[in-house]
Write a protein that holds these residues in place. Structure first.
Motif, PDB file in Angstrom:
ATOM      1  N   MET A  86       0.584  -1.095  -0.024  1.00  0.00           N
ATOM      2  CA  MET A  86       0.197  -0.095   0.154  1.00  0.00           C
ATOM      3  C   MET A  86       0.764   1.629  -0.380  1.00  0.00           C
ATOM      4  O   MET A  86       1.516   0.916   0.711  1.00  0.00           O
ATOM      5  N   THR A  87       0.677   2.402  -0.448  1.00  0.00           N
ATOM      6  CA  THR A  87       1.430   3.530  -1.013  1.00  0.00           C
ATOM      7  C   THR A  87       0.013   4.758  -0.358  1.00  0.00           C
ATOM      8  O   THR A  87      -0.924   4.602  -0.542  1.00  0.00           O
ATOM      9  N   ASN A  88       0.472   5.816   0.881  1.00  0.00           N
ATOM     10  CA  ASN A  88      -0.211   6.901   0.855  1.00  0.00           C
ATOM     11  C   ASN A  88       0.897   7.966   0.177  1.00  0.00           C
ATOM     12  O   ASN A  88       1.608   7.874   0.696  1.00  0.00           O
ATOM     13  N   LEU A  89       0.514   9.248  -0.514  1.00  0.00           N
ATOM     14  CA  LEU A  89       0.403   9.579  -1.078  1.00  0.00           C
ATOM     15  C   LEU A  89      -0.418  11.021  -0.127  1.00  0.00           C
ATOM     16  O   LEU A  89      -1.284  11.180  -0.055  1.00  0.00           O
ATOM     17  N   VAL A  90       0.902  12.390  -0.203  1.00  0.00           N
ATOM     18  CA  VAL A  90      -0.395  13.333   0.861  1.00  0.00           C
ATOM     19  C   VAL A  90       0.447  14.436   0.267  1.00  0.00           C
ATOM     20  O   VAL A  90       1.458  14.792  -0.433  1.00  0.00           O
ATOM     21  N   ALA A  91      -0.458  15.769  -0.170  1.00  0.00           N
ATOM     22  CA  ALA A  91      -0.304  16.504  -0.206  1.00  0.00           C
ATOM     23  C   ALA A  91      -0.248  17.891   0.520  1.00  0.00           C
ATOM     24  O   ALA A  91      -0.466  17.821   1.112  1.00  0.00           O
ATOM     25  N   VAL A  92       0.538  18.484   0.979  1.00  0.00           N
ATOM     26  CA  VAL A  92       0.675  19.945   1.684  1.00  0.00           C
ATOM     27  C   VAL A  92       1.313  21.136   1.022  1.00  0.00           C
ATOM     28  O   VAL A  92       1.155  21.280  -0.099  1.00  0.00           O
ATOM     29  N   ASP A  93       0.239  22.001   1.972  1.00  0.00           N
ATOM     30  CA  ASP A  93       0.821  23.773   1.437  1.00  0.00           C
ATOM     31  C   ASP A  93       1.828  24.246   1.583  1.00  0.00           C
ATOM     32  O   ASP A  93       2.816  23.186   2.435  1.00  0.00           O
ATOM     33  N   ALA A  94       1.835  24.771   1.186  1.00  0.00           N
ATOM     34  CA  ALA A  94       3.171  26.088   1.658  1.00  0.00           C
ATOM     35  C   ALA A  94       3.891  26.313   2.619  1.00  0.00           C
ATOM     36  O   ALA A  94       5.319  26.206   3.007  1.00  0.00           O
ATOM     37  N   HIS A  95       3.196  25.685   3.655  1.00  0.00           N
ATOM     38  CA  HIS A  95       2.806  26.305   4.941  1.00  0.00           C
ATOM     39  C   HIS A  95       3.196  24.408   6.378  1.00  0.00           C
ATOM     40  O   HIS A  95       3.203  24.615   6.558  1.00  0.00           O
TER      41      HIS A  95
ATOM     42  N   ARG B  43       1.300  22.468   5.831  1.00  0.00           N
ATOM     43  CA  ARG B  43       0.172  21.806   5.959  1.00  0.00           C
ATOM     44  C   ARG B  43      -0.576  20.479   5.541  1.00  0.00           C
ATOM     45  O   ARG B  43      -0.561  21.053   4.388  1.00  0.00           O
ATOM     46  N   VAL B  44      -1.703  18.710   6.087  1.00  0.00           N
ATOM     47  CA  VAL B  44      -2.381  18.234   4.608  1.00  0.00           C
ATOM     48  C   VAL B  44      -3.554  19.064   4.010  1.00  0.00           C
ATOM     49  O   VAL B  44      -3.822  19.344   4.958  1.00  0.00           O
ATOM     50  N   VAL B  45      -3.227  19.074   2.324  1.00  0.00           N
ATOM     51  CA  VAL B  45      -4.597  19.647   1.832  1.00  0.00           C
ATOM     52  C   VAL B  45      -5.360  18.547   1.303  1.00  0.00           C
ATOM     53  O   VAL B  45      -5.837  18.419   0.850  1.00  0.00           O
ATOM     54  N   GLY B  46      -4.643  17.158   1.072  1.00  0.00           N
ATOM     55  CA  GLY B  46      -5.014  16.548   0.451  1.00  0.00           C
ATOM     56  C   GLY B  46      -3.348  14.833   0.886  1.00  0.00           C
ATOM     57  O   GLY B  46      -3.509  15.217   1.450  1.00  0.00           O
ATOM     58  N   TRP B  47      -4.789  13.408   0.349  1.00  0.00           N
ATOM     59  CA  TRP B  47      -3.855  12.420   0.517  1.00  0.00           C
ATOM     60  C   TRP B  47      -5.059  11.307  -0.588  1.00  0.00           C
ATOM     61  O   TRP B  47      -6.200  11.618  -0.865  1.00  0.00           O
TER      62      TRP B  47
ATOM     63  N   ALA C 253      -2.420  -7.856 -12.749  1.00  0.00           N
ATOM     64  CA  ALA C 253      -1.306  -5.866 -12.652  1.00  0.00           C
ATOM     65  C   ALA C 253      -2.771  -5.598 -12.276  1.00  0.00           C
ATOM     66  O   ALA C 253      -2.433  -4.572 -13.247  1.00  0.00           O
ATOM     67  N   SER C 254      -3.292  -5.550 -11.896  1.00  0.00           N
ATOM     68  CA  SER C 254      -4.465  -4.318 -11.271  1.00  0.00           C
ATOM     69  C   SER C 254      -4.012  -3.385 -10.002  1.00  0.00           C
ATOM     70  O   SER C 254      -4.111  -4.414  -8.800  1.00  0.00           O
ATOM     71  N   GLY C 255      -4.247  -2.379 -10.052  1.00  0.00           N
ATOM     72  CA  GLY C 255      -3.902  -1.592  -9.188  1.00  0.00           C
ATOM     73  C   GLY C 255      -5.373  -1.115  -8.688  1.00  0.00           C
ATOM     74  O   GLY C 255      -6.264  -1.143  -9.684  1.00  0.00           O
ATOM     75  N   GLU C 256      -5.525  -0.277  -7.318  1.00  0.00           N
ATOM     76  CA  GLU C 256      -6.621  -0.072  -7.120  1.00  0.00           C
ATOM     77  C   GLU C 256      -6.848   1.409  -6.611  1.00  0.00           C
ATOM     78  O   GLU C 256      -5.230   0.869  -5.417  1.00  0.00           O
ATOM     79  N   LEU C 257      -7.086   2.689  -6.485  1.00  0.00           N
ATOM     80  CA  LEU C 257      -7.343   4.123  -6.022  1.00  0.00           C
ATOM     81  C   LEU C 257      -8.244   3.778  -4.414  1.00  0.00           C
ATOM     82  O   LEU C 257      -9.468   3.026  -4.839  1.00  0.00           O
ATOM     83  N   TYR C 258      -7.402   2.805  -3.503  1.00  0.00           N
ATOM     84  CA  TYR C 258      -8.513   2.608  -2.044  1.00  0.00           C
ATOM     85  C   TYR C 258      -9.347   4.312  -2.033  1.00  0.00           C
ATOM     86  O   TYR C 258     -10.901   4.299  -1.241  1.00  0.00           O
ATOM     87  N   ALA C 259      -7.983   5.560  -2.064  1.00  0.00           N
ATOM     88  CA  ALA C 259      -9.123   6.603  -1.408  1.00  0.00           C
ATOM     89  C   ALA C 259      -8.430   8.035  -1.992  1.00  0.00           C
ATOM     90  O   ALA C 259      -7.256   7.807  -2.001  1.00  0.00           O
ATOM     91  N   LEU C 260      -9.214   8.666  -2.035  1.00  0.00           N
ATOM     92  CA  LEU C 260      -8.509  10.849  -2.693  1.00  0.00           C
ATOM     93  C   LEU C 260      -9.316  11.562  -1.742  1.00  0.00           C
ATOM     94  O   LEU C 260     -10.319  11.435  -2.446  1.00  0.00           O
ATOM     95  N   TYR C 261      -8.881  11.985  -0.973  1.00  0.00           N
ATOM     96  CA  TYR C 261      -9.715  13.312   0.081  1.00  0.00           C
ATOM     97  C   TYR C 261      -8.901  14.466  -0.427  1.00  0.00           C
ATOM     98  O   TYR C 261      -7.609  14.012  -0.737  1.00  0.00           O
ATOM     99  N   VAL C 262      -9.321  15.588  -0.710  1.00  0.00           N
ATOM    100  CA  VAL C 262      -8.557  17.072  -0.579  1.00  0.00           C
ATOM    101  C   VAL C 262      -9.705  17.790   0.557  1.00  0.00           C
ATOM    102  O   VAL C 262     -10.832  17.021   0.111  1.00  0.00           O
ATOM    103  N   GLN C 263      -9.284  18.184   1.015  1.00  0.00           N
ATOM    104  CA  GLN C 263      -9.907  19.356   2.339  1.00  0.00           C
ATOM    105  C   GLN C 263     -11.172  19.993   0.882  1.00  0.00           C
ATOM    106  O   GLN C 263     -10.371  20.822   0.313  1.00  0.00           O
ATOM    107  N   PRO C 264     -11.417  19.821   1.496  1.00  0.00           N
ATOM    108  CA  PRO C 264     -13.238  20.338   1.304  1.00  0.00           C
ATOM    109  C   PRO C 264     -12.980  21.819   0.569  1.00  0.00           C
ATOM    110  O   PRO C 264     -13.118  22.003  -0.969  1.00  0.00           O
TER     111      PRO C 264
END
Length: 113
Positions: free
Chosen positions: A1-10, A12-16, A30-41
């Motif tokens: 499992m791979t987790n990717l995190v988006a952070v802002d200039a400060h 702070r986590v803004v997406g995952w 050979a099939s992958g799955e996107l388990y979750a994708l969230y962005v700060q509303p």
């Protein structure tokens, strides 16, 4: 499992996003799955989700996946439109989970990498 995190200039986590091997039946290994994708509303529509999804695709390809699948709530038209604009198509598979007596229907999407 791979987790990717988006952070802002400060910093702070803004997406995952989270991805890994497809957890269902009926597809190749050979099939992958996107388990979750969230962005700060408050930041939906700013490009963070698109950037995370592109990173998901890059990681999945590097991990040897040739196909990505994901499940999305049937009634979540915003998410469905987002994935369709990214090249995903509904493949006809549906499932429904029960949470505290409420049925939550989902539809599966797929995209070749």
């Amino acid at each position: 499992m791979t987790n990717l995190v988006a952070v802002d200039a400060h910093g702070r986590v803004v997406g995952w996003a989270c991805l890994g091997p497809f957890r269902g039946n009926g597809t190749s290994t050979a099939s992958g799955e996107l388990y979750a994708l969230y962005v700060q509303p408050s930041l939906i529509g700013s490009g963070i989700g698109r950037t995370l999804l592109e990173a998901v695709h890059a990681h999945a390809h590097a991990d040897g996946f040739g196909l990505m699948l994901l499940w999305v709530l049937t009634d979540n038209t915003r998410a469905r439109r987002f994935y369709e604009q990214a090249g995903y198509t509904a493949d006809g598979a549906v499932q429904s989970d029960d949470y505290d007596g409420a049925s939550v229907p989902e539809v599966r999407y797929r995209r070749a990498l």
